[in-house]
Design an enzyme around this catalytic site. Structure first.
Site, PDB file in Angstrom:
ATOM      1  N   HIS A  86      45.451  61.999   9.724  1.00 37.99           N
ATOM      2  CA  HIS A  86      43.639  61.679   9.653  1.00 37.99           C
ATOM      3  C   HIS A  86      43.380  62.163  10.366  1.00 37.99           C
ATOM      4  O   HIS A  86      43.898  62.703  11.389  1.00 37.99           O
ATOM      5  CB  HIS A  86      43.489  60.073  10.007  1.00 37.99           C
ATOM      6  CG  HIS A  86      41.816  59.111   9.263  1.00 37.99           C
ATOM      7  ND1 HIS A  86      40.983  60.733   9.472  1.00 37.99           N
ATOM      8  CD2 HIS A  86      41.909  58.366   8.471  1.00 37.99           C
ATOM      9  CE1 HIS A  86      39.836  59.773   8.091  1.00 37.99           C
ATOM     10  NE2 HIS A  86      40.242  58.967   7.986  1.00 37.99           N
TER      11      HIS A  86
ATOM     12  N   ASP B 202      45.791  53.452   6.134  1.00 33.32           N
ATOM     13  CA  ASP B 202      46.292  53.076   4.475  1.00 33.32           C
ATOM     14  C   ASP B 202      48.112  53.325   4.631  1.00 33.32           C
ATOM     15  O   ASP B 202      47.899  52.101   4.113  1.00 33.32           O
ATOM     16  CB  ASP B 202      46.650  54.468   3.744  1.00 33.32           C
ATOM     17  CG  ASP B 202      44.491  54.581   3.533  1.00 33.32           C
ATOM     18  OD1 ASP B 202      43.526  53.987   2.774  1.00 33.32           O
ATOM     19  OD2 ASP B 202      44.926  56.089   4.169  1.00 33.32           O
TER      20      ASP B 202
END
Length: 352
Positions: free
Chosen positions: A248, A296
């Site tokens: 990320h 996620d």
């Protein structure tokens, strides 16, 4: 290009997300979703916790609307339809006083959850939140328990329901993510809270946003045994597919939301076969030098270990983020200035 909007809600600093100055992983450990939503909306933790419930006519409309969809419709697709049905039944939805907006937020989120078809063996019933007293009125289970019944056919188990609740807290807001920008733009022109949520729901389904967990769920479902993880991943890479759920850009040292949620899953599952599949995928990725997992992937892992219906991860994401969209709407209603970016024109010279 950057769109900069003043906000007192969420900061991403020191490798952590913070809601109004409180570290989000710690909030997920100590507070329930409803409490954290109220904190985002009002800056205080209420005691007693207000009742989160949609009216019976709203529930009837939402259930009828989603029931018209094909049986294979994903939970997020049902949520999008339910949101429109709930809006149509609220004649006071354009009252934008803060108290009215927060009341609409509670009713909206409760309706989105309670209108999903029930998969668990028992319907929502009496329950108690993790902290504080509940307001007088009908006794209802917390949102996490009610959402479980719409996503998993298994009997609710305290540790795993607690992981769902933690996921809702961890995902309630994340500064100016794409769906939040859409929600704030809608609120800036005085769209009602339901329209604000619908704007966010339209964007959150994107595969580079809340929909990212869906592909990871499919990947985990392909792995029948833990020792097959590397083979399945290798096959996908040979097909030219990207392995999502790792790295990320806002968290170069690792997504703390993923770490918190995976820790909850490990504590709740005790090394179950499904959790072993998740661990094997993480090991295979680490062995190839991939970055740390994102939230996620943790969401997809939560859906996998709880045998939730396909698309459960993005549904949890959407329900959680609705609380954040309402918080951002409250700021925009108070700011009362339309967000109107300008384009950098690159076409033919006008009049040429």
């Amino acid at each position: 290009a950057e769109l900069v909007v003043p906000s007192a809600l969420t900061a991403i600093d020191h490798g952590l997300p913070w809601y109004r100055g409180l570290a989000v992983p710690e909030l997920a450990r100590t507070h329930g979703f409803e409490e954290v939503a109220e904190w985002l909306w009002t800056g205080r933790f209420p005691d007693p916790v207000p009742t989160w419930q949609a009216s019976q006519p709203a529930l009837d409309a939402g259930r009828r609307a989603q029931a018209a969809l094909p049986p294979a419709a994903l939970p997020l697709e049902r949520i999008q339809v339910i949101a429109a049905a709930l809006a149509a039944g609220d004649e006071l939805r354009l009252e934008l006083h803060p108290a009215a907006v927060t009341a609409a937020g509670r009713s909206l989120i409760a309706g989105l959850v309670d209108c999903l078809p029930r998969l668990a063996p028992r319907p929502p019933g009496p329950g108690q939140g993790r902290r504080g007293r509940r307001a007088s009125g009908p006794a209802l289970d917390p949102i996490a328990v009610r959402l479980w019944g719409g996503l998993s056919p298994l009997e609710p188990e305290a540790g795993l329901v607690g992981a769902v609740d933690a996921a809702l807290v961890l995902l309630a807001d994340h500064e100016l993510a794409a769906s939040t920008v859409a929600a704030r733009v809608a609120a800036s022109v005085r769209a009602d809270p339901y329209a604000v949520a619908s704007a966010g729901l339209a964007v959150v389904s994107g595969t580079l946003h809340g929909g990212a967990s869906l592909g990871i769920e499919d990947l985990l479902d392909e792995i029948d045994r833990a020792d097959q993880a590397a083979t399945v991943v290798g096959t996908r890479l040979r097909r030219g597919e990207r392995l999502r759920g790792f790295g990320h850009r806002l968290y170069p040292d690792g997504d703390p939301r993923a770490a918190a949620l995976l820790a909850r899953l490990r504590a709740a599952t005790g090394g179950s076969p499904r959790m072993q599949v998740v661990e094997s995928l993480l090991d295979a990725a680490a062995g190839r030098g991939l970055p740390d997992p994102t939230v996620d992937l943790a969401l997809a892992a939560l859906a996998h270990v709880t045998a939730m219906t396909r698309g459960a991860g993005e549904a949890i994401f959407a329900i959680a983020r609705t609380a954040g969209w309402i918080a951002h709407a409250l700021e925009e209603y108070e700011r009362n200035t339309p967000i109107r970016p300008r384009a950098l024109y690159t076409g033919p010279t006008p009049g040429s």
